[in-house]
Scaffold this motif. Sequence first.
Motif, PDB file in Angstrom:
ATOM      1  N   CYS A 169     107.743  53.989 -52.807  1.00  9.54           N
ATOM      2  CA  CYS A 169     107.644  55.252 -52.114  1.00  9.54           C
ATOM      3  C   CYS A 169     108.621  55.501 -50.785  1.00  9.54           C
ATOM      4  O   CYS A 169     109.106  56.727 -50.706  1.00  9.54           O
ATOM      5  N   PHE A 170     109.183  54.722 -50.163  1.00  6.86           N
ATOM      6  CA  PHE A 170     110.186  54.567 -49.229  1.00  6.86           C
ATOM      7  C   PHE A 170     111.360  55.105 -49.769  1.00  6.86           C
ATOM      8  O   PHE A 170     112.007  56.055 -49.205  1.00  6.86           O
ATOM      9  N   LEU A 211     103.168  43.292 -56.558  1.00  7.05           N
ATOM     10  CA  LEU A 211     103.245  44.866 -57.213  1.00  7.05           C
ATOM     11  C   LEU A 211     102.910  45.904 -56.079  1.00  7.05           C
ATOM     12  O   LEU A 211     103.579  46.923 -56.300  1.00  7.05           O
ATOM     13  N   LEU A 212     102.173  45.678 -55.410  1.00  6.49           N
ATOM     14  CA  LEU A 212     101.729  46.528 -54.085  1.00  6.49           C
ATOM     15  C   LEU A 212     103.143  46.530 -53.244  1.00  6.49           C
ATOM     16  O   LEU A 212     103.368  48.004 -52.837  1.00  6.49           O
TER      17      LEU A 212
END
Length: 132
Positions: free
Chosen positions: A13-14, A5-6
């Motif tokens: 985000c990228f 998940l992280l």
Amino acid sequence: MLDALLQLMILVCFAHFFLLFFTWYSHKNNGMFNTDELQWELFSFQLQKELTNAKEFNRRTSYHIQYSSNRGGLGVRQASSWEIRREDGYQPLLFDVSMVNFDYSNYILNTTVKFKNGKERSRMFIVPNSKE
């Protein structure tokens, strides 16, 4: 599960940063950083500066104007099928021009330029010291 998940959140985000970069880059190429726009703005600024100090003004043809100032007689015309130049000189003022039209009435010079890429720019200039 938390590790996956992280990593997925970091990947998202990228992906947003890449999307923002490509959006910015397309605006950069179509906006004020475009060399065609910069050339047009420099040409407009220079012409308005010279016309503000003009003592006499004469529209010779739809693609040729003459004016005089403290620097003497000056003129702007479409020299060839692809550029606008000074009347008697080799100083090009605007490139990749397919057509220019100077229209003058009531102390207002309306300049319309059509570029080879199909874009068209128009600007009105005030000629304050001319005689009609």
